[in-house]
Scaffold this motif. Sequence first.
Motif, PDB file in Angstrom:
ATOM      1  N   LYS A  83       0.793  -1.130   0.095  1.00 16.45           N
ATOM      2  CA  LYS A  83       0.162  -0.028  -0.106  1.00 16.45           C
ATOM      3  C   LYS A  83       0.997   1.214   0.049  1.00 16.45           C
ATOM      4  CE  LYS A  83      -3.901  -2.279   2.123  1.00 16.45           C
ATOM      5  NZ  LYS A  83      -4.692  -2.421   3.304  1.00 16.45           N
ATOM      6  N   GLY A  84       2.188   1.042  -0.117  1.00 17.88           N
ATOM      7  CA  GLY A  84       3.235   2.523  -0.037  1.00 17.88           C
ATOM      8  C   GLY A  84       3.689   2.835   1.296  1.00 17.88           C
ATOM      9  N   SER A  85       3.217   2.363   2.479  1.00 21.22           N
ATOM     10  CA  SER A  85       3.619   2.740   3.834  1.00 21.22           C
ATOM     11  C   SER A  85       5.212   2.068   3.958  1.00 21.22           C
ATOM     12  CB  SER A  85       2.640   2.018   4.915  1.00 21.22           C
ATOM     13  OG  SER A  85       1.531   2.812   4.599  1.00 21.22           O
ATOM     14  N   TRP A  86       5.986   2.963   4.536  1.00 24.79           N
ATOM     15  CA  TRP A  86       7.142   2.535   4.884  1.00 24.79           C
ATOM     16  C   TRP A  86       7.477   2.046   6.501  1.00 24.79           C
ATOM     17  CZ3 TRP A  86      11.329   2.027   1.422  1.00 24.79           C
ATOM     18  CH2 TRP A  86      11.108   2.521   0.358  1.00 24.79           C
ATOM     19  N   TYR A  87       7.940   0.866   6.514  1.00 20.00           N
ATOM     20  CA  TYR A  87       8.313   0.540   7.972  1.00 20.00           C
ATOM     21  C   TYR A  87       9.803   0.486   8.281  1.00 20.00           C
ATOM     22  CZ  TYR A  87       3.456  -0.979   8.032  1.00 20.00           C
ATOM     23  OH  TYR A  87       2.091  -1.253   8.110  1.00 20.00           O
ATOM     24  N   ALA A  88      10.299   0.886   9.310  1.00 13.92           N
ATOM     25  CA  ALA A  88      11.720   0.892   9.722  1.00 13.92           C
ATOM     26  C   ALA A  88      12.012   0.176  10.934  1.00 13.92           C
ATOM     27  CB  ALA A  88      12.174   2.413   9.359  1.00 13.92           C
ATOM     28  N   THR A  89      13.182  -0.501  10.886  1.00  9.17           N
ATOM     29  CA  THR A  89      13.654  -1.109  12.173  1.00  9.17           C
ATOM     30  C   THR A  89      15.104  -0.462  12.456  1.00  9.17           C
ATOM     31  OG1 THR A  89      12.098  -2.904  12.009  1.00  9.17           O
ATOM     32  CG2 THR A  89      13.785  -3.182  13.340  1.00  9.17           C
ATOM     33  N   GLN A  90      15.409  -0.042  13.744  1.00 11.52           N
ATOM     34  CA  GLN A  90      16.748   0.033  14.241  1.00 11.52           C
ATOM     35  C   GLN A  90      16.925  -0.879  15.239  1.00 11.52           C
ATOM     36  OE1 GLN A  90      16.344   4.192  15.222  1.00 11.52           O
ATOM     37  NE2 GLN A  90      17.953   4.732  13.750  1.00 11.52           N
ATOM     38  N   ASN A  91      18.058  -1.781  15.207  1.00 13.41           N
ATOM     39  CA  ASN A  91      18.602  -2.558  16.470  1.00 13.41           C
ATOM     40  C   ASN A  91      19.870  -2.199  16.820  1.00 13.41           C
ATOM     41  OD1 ASN A  91      16.432  -4.111  16.251  1.00 13.41           O
ATOM     42  ND2 ASN A  91      17.107  -5.366  14.633  1.00 13.41           N
ATOM     43  N   PHE A  92      19.769  -1.687  17.998  1.00 10.50           N
ATOM     44  CA  PHE A  92      21.273  -1.024  18.794  1.00 10.50           C
ATOM     45  C   PHE A  92      21.854  -2.265  19.446  1.00 10.50           C
ATOM     46  CE2 PHE A  92      18.392   2.361  18.075  1.00 10.50           C
ATOM     47  CZ  PHE A  92      19.153   3.523  17.534  1.00 10.50           C
ATOM     48  N   ALA A  93      23.172  -2.351  19.496  1.00 13.73           N
ATOM     49  CA  ALA A  93      23.844  -3.163  20.502  1.00 13.73           C
ATOM     50  C   ALA A  93      25.029  -2.605  20.812  1.00 13.73           C
ATOM     51  CB  ALA A  93      24.177  -4.361  19.535  1.00 13.73           C
ATOM     52  N   GLY A  94      25.527  -3.410  21.905  1.00 12.70           N
ATOM     53  CA  GLY A  94      27.094  -3.055  22.369  1.00 12.70           C
ATOM     54  C   GLY A  94      27.861  -4.198  22.632  1.00 12.70           C
ATOM     55  N   HIS A  95      28.892  -4.028  22.463  1.00 16.48           N
ATOM     56  CA  HIS A  95      29.910  -5.391  22.807  1.00 16.48           C
ATOM     57  C   HIS A  95      31.343  -5.097  23.112  1.00 16.48           C
ATOM     58  CE1 HIS A  95      31.920  -5.138  18.855  1.00 16.48           C
ATOM     59  NE2 HIS A  95      30.837  -4.732  18.334  1.00 16.48           N
TER      60      HIS A  95
END
Length: 131
Positions: free
Chosen positions: A119-131
């Motif tokens: 339908k044209g909608s944008w989905y975004a995901t950010q995954n942060f991490a520390g090591h």
Amino acid sequence: MKSRETVSAEVFRLVNVERKKAGVSPLERNSTSDRIAVDWSETMARTGDFMHRPNFTSQYPSGWHAAPGNILMRSAGSGSATGLAAAMVQQWMGSSRHRQNILGASYTDLGVGVAQSSKGSWYATQNFAGH
């Protein structure tokens, strides 16, 4: 047409711009985290279910810590990939919890994934991490 790879690269770049303005070390782009983020954004775009991925940190390498995630959905719109990425980052920065994740000094790595629904909608995901 906006390339999701271009949008995600610009989101990553703009996150580090925000970190630099705040005096926080830049994040490294992480391919493992990217794959997890892309998979989740594609899932949200396909199903229309807008929610955080349960147990996404179980897919991270052992020894990683402090792994929050940010998600968002934006309706379809015209404009460039750069403009879309800027709007996404500003949407996250406008929320104290999401801003805290973006500026978290204990994080070293970031994965970004974006996907567009039928339908044209944008989905975004950010995954942060520390090591």
